[in-house]
Scaffold this active site. Structure first.
Site, PDB file in Angstrom:
ATOM      1  CG  ASP A  90      -0.941  -1.778  -4.953  1.00 53.27           C
ATOM      2  OD1 ASP A  90      -1.345  -0.144  -4.969  1.00 53.27           O
ATOM      3  OD2 ASP A  90      -0.216  -2.627  -5.411  1.00 53.27           O
ATOM      4  CG  HIS A 141      -4.640  -4.170  -5.672  1.00 54.43           C
ATOM      5  ND1 HIS A 141      -3.955  -4.573  -6.405  1.00 54.43           N
ATOM      6  CD2 HIS A 141      -3.714  -4.485  -4.427  1.00 54.43           C
ATOM      7  CE1 HIS A 141      -2.982  -5.131  -6.065  1.00 54.43           C
ATOM      8  NE2 HIS A 141      -2.770  -5.052  -4.491  1.00 54.43           N
ATOM      9  CG  HIS A 236       1.414  -1.435   0.386  1.00 51.06           C
ATOM     10  ND1 HIS A 236       3.087  -1.786  -1.022  1.00 51.06           N
ATOM     11  CD2 HIS A 236       0.607  -3.116  -0.633  1.00 51.06           C
ATOM     12  CE1 HIS A 236       3.137  -2.637  -1.134  1.00 51.06           C
ATOM     13  NE2 HIS A 236       2.242  -3.252  -1.597  1.00 51.06           N
TER      14      HIS A 236
END
Length: 280
Positions: A90, A141, A236
């Protein structure tokens, strides 16, 4: 019908709400009718509505499917021998981190899905194309990662998602198929917006909390605890307040997958377009 849900219904024409949403609409309609007929009953009816909203609030949790479909695990593999696990990243792309993540994935023959931010895709289109060129998927996202996203109305959510969708498609040459909201928090009004955009909600089976923990050994312990085929994992690929633990975690994670006979795949490899959405 409450204004927000009515607008969401129009936004997702043809969408069928989840049973919890239908029940909520019925509760609101009955409460309104009862309140108009007997105004003295409004205090009790208000308590009923507060309880209904509390239940919907539970459905906003990242792994809940109360408010609609939510892919938290992969569907059964078409080839059982592959034993897939979906790796997802992400908040990128980041020019200082993402290329290093890509190199580590290449070294282990692994694939992943990158849930990118639209404004970063606009800033680093070559990096988005590189993600795709190396065999990974690029997903949505949001455009700017607003932490209040779960409290937005359908119109604002639709604009935020559409802006990201356009930016990512322009950079990648292909539109995203999957969506993950900031922090995984979903609005009760999100499902019809995604339906109209042609996106599927994806959260996770487990996450490492690598943005909140600077100790890689703790991050990997969370990811490996009860790890099994079909899991969806979150890391991430952008520096956070605690640095970028994913760079230290990923080699050990990929080695652990190999020892357990599991293969790291992207969501597009594991989820056919016509597959039913998984739930918690």
């Amino acid at each position: 019908m409450p204004g927000g849900l009515g607008a969401a219904w129009e936004a997702g024409a043809g969408w069928r709400p989840a049973p919890a949403i239908r029940a909520s609409l019925l509760v609101h309609a009955l409460a309104l009718g009862a309140g108009l007929a007997s105004p003295q009953d409004w205090p009790g009816l208000a308590g009923l509505l507060l309880g209904n909203h509390a239940l919907l609030g539970l459905g906003m949790r990242p792994r809940s499917a109360l408010l609609g479909p939510n892919l938290t695990r992969l569907p059964p593999a078409r080839d059982p021998a592959t034993r897939p696990v979906a790796l997802t990243f992400d908040d990128g792309p980041d020019p200082a981190v993402t290329p290093r993540i890509l190199d580590l994935l290449d070294r282990h023959g692994a694939k992943a899905s990158f849930f990118v931010l639209g404004h970063l895709a606009e800033r680093h289109p070559a990096l988005v194309r590189e993600i795709r060129a190396r065999g990974h998927s690029v997903e949505n996202h949001t455009h700017s990662h607003p932490l209040s996203f779960g409290a937005w109305g359908p119109g604002a959510m639709r604009r935020e998602i559409a802006q990201a969708q356009a930016a990512i498609a322009a950079a990648a040459g292909e539109a995203p198929r999957f969506f993950r909201p900031p922090a995984g928090i979903r609005s009760p009004l999100l499902d019809p917006v995604l339906w109209r955009a042609g996106l599927r909600l994806v959260t996770w089976t487990r996450r490492g909390y690598d943005t909140a923990c600077a100790r890689p050994e703790r991050v990997i312990a969370r990811l490996l605890r009860n790890l099994g085929e079909g899991d969806i994992l979150v890391l991430h690929d952008r520096p956070g307040r605690r640095g970028t633990p994913a760079l230290a975690v990923l080699p050990a994670l990929l080695e652990a997958l190999a020892r357990r006979g599991l293969s790291a795949v992207s969501l597009r490899q594991a989820v056919p377009r016509d597959a039913a959405a998984g739930d918690a």
